[in-house]
Design a protein around this motif. Structure first.
Motif, PDB file in Angstrom:
ATOM      1  N   ASN A 156       0.837  -1.185   0.000  1.00  0.00           N
ATOM      2  CA  ASN A 156       0.000   0.000   0.000  1.00  0.00           C
ATOM      3  C   ASN A 156       0.883   1.251   0.000  1.00  0.00           C
ATOM      4  OD1 ASN A 156      -1.630   2.174   1.787  1.00  0.00           O
ATOM      5  ND2 ASN A 156      -3.071   0.888   0.669  1.00  0.00           N
ATOM      6  N   ASN A 157       0.338   2.368  -0.472  1.00  0.00           N
ATOM      7  CA  ASN A 157       1.159   3.583  -0.539  1.00  0.00           C
ATOM      8  C   ASN A 157       1.573   4.102   0.840  1.00  0.00           C
ATOM      9  OD1 ASN A 157      -1.256   4.642   0.323  1.00  0.00           O
ATOM     10  ND2 ASN A 157      -1.631   5.915  -1.467  1.00  0.00           N
ATOM     11  N   GLU A 158       0.972   3.564   1.908  1.00  0.00           N
ATOM     12  CA  GLU A 158       1.394   3.947   3.258  1.00  0.00           C
ATOM     13  C   GLU A 158       2.692   3.244   3.664  1.00  0.00           C
ATOM     14  OE1 GLU A 158       0.100   6.172   5.145  1.00  0.00           O
ATOM     15  OE2 GLU A 158      -1.775   6.608   4.097  1.00  0.00           O
ATOM     16  N   TYR A 159       2.982   2.120   3.022  1.00  0.00           N
ATOM     17  CA  TYR A 159       4.119   1.293   3.437  1.00  0.00           C
ATOM     18  C   TYR A 159       5.470   2.007   3.292  1.00  0.00           C
ATOM     19  CZ  TYR A 159       7.221  -2.786   3.717  1.00  0.00           C
ATOM     20  OH  TYR A 159       8.223  -3.656   4.056  1.00  0.00           O
ATOM     21  N   PRO A 160       5.808   2.591   2.131  1.00  0.00           N
ATOM     22  CA  PRO A 160       7.120   3.255   2.019  1.00  0.00           C
ATOM     23  C   PRO A 160       7.288   4.438   2.954  1.00  0.00           C
ATOM     24  CG  PRO A 160       5.795   3.634   0.048  1.00  0.00           C
ATOM     25  CD  PRO A 160       5.081   2.603   0.845  1.00  0.00           C
ATOM     26  N   LYS A 161       6.178   4.999   3.433  1.00  0.00           N
ATOM     27  CA  LYS A 161       6.258   6.141   4.354  1.00  0.00           C
ATOM     28  C   LYS A 161       6.883   5.741   5.693  1.00  0.00           C
ATOM     29  CE  LYS A 161       2.136   8.316   2.360  1.00  0.00           C
ATOM     30  NZ  LYS A 161       0.737   8.757   2.622  1.00  0.00           N
ATOM     31  N   ILE A 162       6.768   4.451   6.038  1.00  0.00           N
ATOM     32  CA  ILE A 162       7.385   3.943   7.267  1.00  0.00           C
ATOM     33  C   ILE A 162       8.877   4.221   7.242  1.00  0.00           C
ATOM     34  CG2 ILE A 162       7.909   1.850   8.598  1.00  0.00           C
ATOM     35  CD1 ILE A 162       5.327   0.626   7.387  1.00  0.00           C
ATOM     36  N   PHE A 163       9.510   3.944   6.122  1.00  0.00           N
ATOM     37  CA  PHE A 163      10.962   4.044   5.995  1.00  0.00           C
ATOM     38  C   PHE A 163      11.414   5.479   5.761  1.00  0.00           C
ATOM     39  CE2 PHE A 163       9.295  -0.017   4.550  1.00  0.00           C
ATOM     40  CZ  PHE A 163       9.791  -0.811   5.572  1.00  0.00           C
ATOM     41  N   LYS A 164      10.539   6.279   5.129  1.00  0.00           N
ATOM     42  CA  LYS A 164      10.838   7.703   4.992  1.00  0.00           C
ATOM     43  C   LYS A 164      10.899   8.352   6.368  1.00  0.00           C
ATOM     44  CE  LYS A 164      10.877   7.686   0.473  1.00  0.00           C
ATOM     45  NZ  LYS A 164      10.945   6.224   0.314  1.00  0.00           N
ATOM     46  N   THR A 165      10.025   7.919   7.271  1.00  0.00           N
ATOM     47  CA  THR A 165      10.041   8.443   8.645  1.00  0.00           C
ATOM     48  C   THR A 165      11.348   8.077   9.334  1.00  0.00           C
ATOM     49  OG1 THR A 165       7.629   8.329   8.849  1.00  0.00           O
ATOM     50  CG2 THR A 165       8.892   8.361  10.897  1.00  0.00           C
ATOM     51  N   MET A 166      11.783   6.831   9.169  1.00  0.00           N
ATOM     52  CA  MET A 166      13.040   6.392   9.786  1.00  0.00           C
ATOM     53  C   MET A 166      14.218   7.199   9.250  1.00  0.00           C
ATOM     54  SD  MET A 166      12.881   2.268   9.986  1.00  0.00           S
ATOM     55  CE  MET A 166      11.429   1.413  10.574  1.00  0.00           C
ATOM     56  N   ILE A 167      14.248   7.400   7.941  1.00  0.00           N
ATOM     57  CA  ILE A 167      15.346   8.163   7.325  1.00  0.00           C
ATOM     58  C   ILE A 167      15.361   9.583   7.875  1.00  0.00           C
ATOM     59  CG2 ILE A 167      16.210   9.147   5.158  1.00  0.00           C
ATOM     60  CD1 ILE A 167      14.955   6.665   3.749  1.00  0.00           C
ATOM     61  N   SER A 168      14.177  10.170   7.984  1.00  0.00           N
ATOM     62  CA  SER A 168      14.055  11.534   8.471  1.00  0.00           C
ATOM     63  C   SER A 168      14.546  11.665   9.910  1.00  0.00           C
ATOM     64  CB  SER A 168      12.589  11.984   8.373  1.00  0.00           C
ATOM     65  OG  SER A 168      12.420  13.274   8.906  1.00  0.00           O
ATOM     66  N   ASN A 169      14.291  10.634  10.732  1.00  0.00           N
ATOM     67  CA  ASN A 169      14.670  10.689  12.148  1.00  0.00           C
ATOM     68  C   ASN A 169      16.097  10.229  12.423  1.00  0.00           C
ATOM     69  OD1 ASN A 169      12.184  11.716  12.920  1.00  0.00           O
ATOM     70  ND2 ASN A 169      11.288   9.698  13.296  1.00  0.00           N
ATOM     71  N   ALA A 170      16.705   9.542  11.454  1.00  0.00           N
ATOM     72  CA  ALA A 170      18.079   9.063  11.644  1.00  0.00           C
ATOM     73  C   ALA A 170      19.058  10.241  11.537  1.00  0.00           C
ATOM     74  CB  ALA A 170      18.419   8.001  10.605  1.00  0.00           C
ATOM     75  N   LYS A 171      19.967  10.305  12.465  1.00  0.00           N
ATOM     76  CA  LYS A 171      20.945  11.407  12.461  1.00  0.00           C
ATOM     77  C   LYS A 171      22.168  10.969  11.646  1.00  0.00           C
ATOM     78  CE  LYS A 171      19.390  12.919  17.036  1.00  0.00           C
ATOM     79  NZ  LYS A 171      18.423  13.865  16.502  1.00  0.00           N
ATOM     80  N   ILE A 172      22.108  11.213  10.331  1.00  0.00           N
ATOM     81  CA  ILE A 172      23.165  10.699   9.445  1.00  0.00           C
ATOM     82  C   ILE A 172      24.012  11.808   8.822  1.00  0.00           C
ATOM     83  CG2 ILE A 172      21.788   8.648   8.907  1.00  0.00           C
ATOM     84  CD1 ILE A 172      21.215   9.919   6.163  1.00  0.00           C
ATOM     85  N   LYS A 173      23.718  13.040   9.144  1.00  0.00           N
ATOM     86  CA  LYS A 173      24.409  14.165   8.520  1.00  0.00           C
ATOM     87  C   LYS A 173      25.923  14.057   8.646  1.00  0.00           C
ATOM     88  CE  LYS A 173      24.706  19.221   8.588  1.00  0.00           C
ATOM     89  NZ  LYS A 173      24.239  20.473   9.238  1.00  0.00           N
ATOM     90  N   ASP A 174      26.402  13.671   9.819  1.00  0.00           N
ATOM     91  CA  ASP A 174      27.851  13.644  10.063  1.00  0.00           C
ATOM     92  C   ASP A 174      28.475  12.263   9.866  1.00  0.00           C
ATOM     93  OD1 ASP A 174      27.826  16.368  10.725  1.00  0.00           O
ATOM     94  OD2 ASP A 174      27.247  15.930  12.799  1.00  0.00           O
ATOM     95  N   ILE A 175      27.681  11.304   9.372  1.00  0.00           N
ATOM     96  CA  ILE A 175      28.226   9.960   9.134  1.00  0.00           C
ATOM     97  C   ILE A 175      28.857   9.912   7.747  1.00  0.00           C
ATOM     98  CG2 ILE A 175      27.702   7.498   8.930  1.00  0.00           C
ATOM     99  CD1 ILE A 175      25.370   7.901  10.842  1.00  0.00           C
TER     100      ILE A 175
END
Length: 357
Positions: A156-175
């Motif tokens: 469902n189109n809601e499914y990929p939003k799960i991972f977009k949320t994780m990406i948004s919350n992951a602090k990866i800027k300095d990695i």
């Protein structure tokens, strides 16, 4: 009728209902009349369960509202496909609300920890608000979201939003991550028991300045950074490429098949993320009907003609040795016999279980 992708997913609220742990392929949510709630049925590709059974007269009552997320499976691919399939509903809450909501998983075997726990935290769920149900529990209110991924390889189109949320919350800027990465399984205990020969493939990519990374030794934020920032990733088919759900659309992904058995889920997830992987065969299958499944193995991996051709086109360096030795064949043969013995014992237990029930 709308396609599953476009449908509005269902949500059902049960007052004074029960969450039942797994028991003889039954479990899930039952209502106050102790009737099974069909929306809580787990309809996965390989793993299905749901139904009611007799429970004790006196069951613990928790005066709270809880969101039912299904079963926790401590295997990365099934965690992404199965255990997170209902987690889309979390996106309906503000970040403030997420700190307070409680979620329930049916505990299948091992507890939620490591990157599995980090994944839930990246959805905004507090650790102390995650409940693992291993006995029948009654709740004042149970919210059941529909699964966003089904057994037909439809999402469902809601499914990929799960991972977009994780990406948004992951602090990866300095990695900081390498441009070219080979994600290896050679440090995995399970792989060392039933996968033979990857080291030669790994070494040939190392010769061409690919950085070798062992994903299970990285945090989830670090894994997300790799799939977001690296230009090229090479990995064996299996659980590792499930991280394509965290990828940047410009990523070049090379997946090396370790068996002739098709892996449809990876193709679905890649399409979902608008990634077109390059698939290369890197295996041989000496015995008919082995491997039995994508997960069980055993597998023999080799620097195959397919890989040689890929390297030649790119003027890559490589050793001409395919990496296969008598020791590898002996280990593989022993692993096949062990699988047959385990499979025989499993069938005997199932037969006895069926007779007993």
């Amino acid at each position: 009728m709308k396609k599953f992708f476009e449908q509005k997913l269902k949500v059902e609220t049960i007052k004074n209902g029960y969450i039942l742990p797994l028991k003889k392929e039954k479990g899930g949510v039952i209502d106050s009349n102790k009737d099974f709630v069909n929306l809580s049925y787990h309809n996965g590709e390989f793993f299905k369960f749901g139904g009611t059974y007799n429970i004790p007269k006196h069951v613990e009552f928790v005066d709270d509202t809880i969101i039912y997320l299904g079963v926790f499976i401590k295997q990365w691919g099934h965690f992404i496909l199965d255990s997170l399939s209902r987690a889309w509903f979390i996106n309906n809450f503000s970040s403030y609300q997420r700190e307070k909501i409680k979620v329930a998983f049916i505990k299948k075997d091992k507890p939620i920890s490591g990157n599995y726990l980090e994944a839930l935290k990246l959805l905004g769920i507090e650790e102390n608000n995650i409940v693992e149900v291993d006995k029948p529990v009654k709740y004042r209110k149970i919210i059941i979201p529909q699964m966003a991924m089904n057994a037909k390889h439809e999402y469902n189109n809601e499914y990929p939003k799960i991972f977009k949320t994780m990406i948004s919350n992951a602090k990866i800027k300095d990695i900081v991550v390498p441009e070219k990465v080979y994600l290896s399984r050679t440090h995995l205990r399970k792989a060392r028991k039933n996968e033979f020969g990857e080291i030669n493939i790994e070494n040939n990519f190392r010769l061409n300045e690919y950085s070798i990374i062992y994903p299970e030794e990285k945090s989830l934020a670090e894994q997300i950074a790799i799939f977001q920032k690296s230009k090229e990733i090479v990995c064996l088919n299996g659980s590792i490429p499930f991280n394509v759900v965290f990828s940047n659309t410009s990523l070049k992904l090379i997946i090396i098949n370790k068996t002739s058995i098709p892996h449809l889920n990876i193709k679905v997830l890649s399409k979902m993320e608008k990634i077109t992987p390059v698939y290369l065969n890197g295996y041989i299958e000496p015995f008919k009907n082995f491997p039995k499944t994508l997960g069980d193995g055993p597998f023999i991996l080799t620097f195959s003609p397919d890989l040689v051709k890929y390297f030649n086109v790119r003027n890559y360096k490589y050793t001409s040795d395919d990496g296969l030795t008598k020791v590898i064949y002996i280990k593989y043969t022993i692993a096949c016999f062990k699988f047959l013995i385990k499979d025989c014992l499993r069938k005997m237990r199932t037969k006895l279980y069926t007779i007993g029930s």
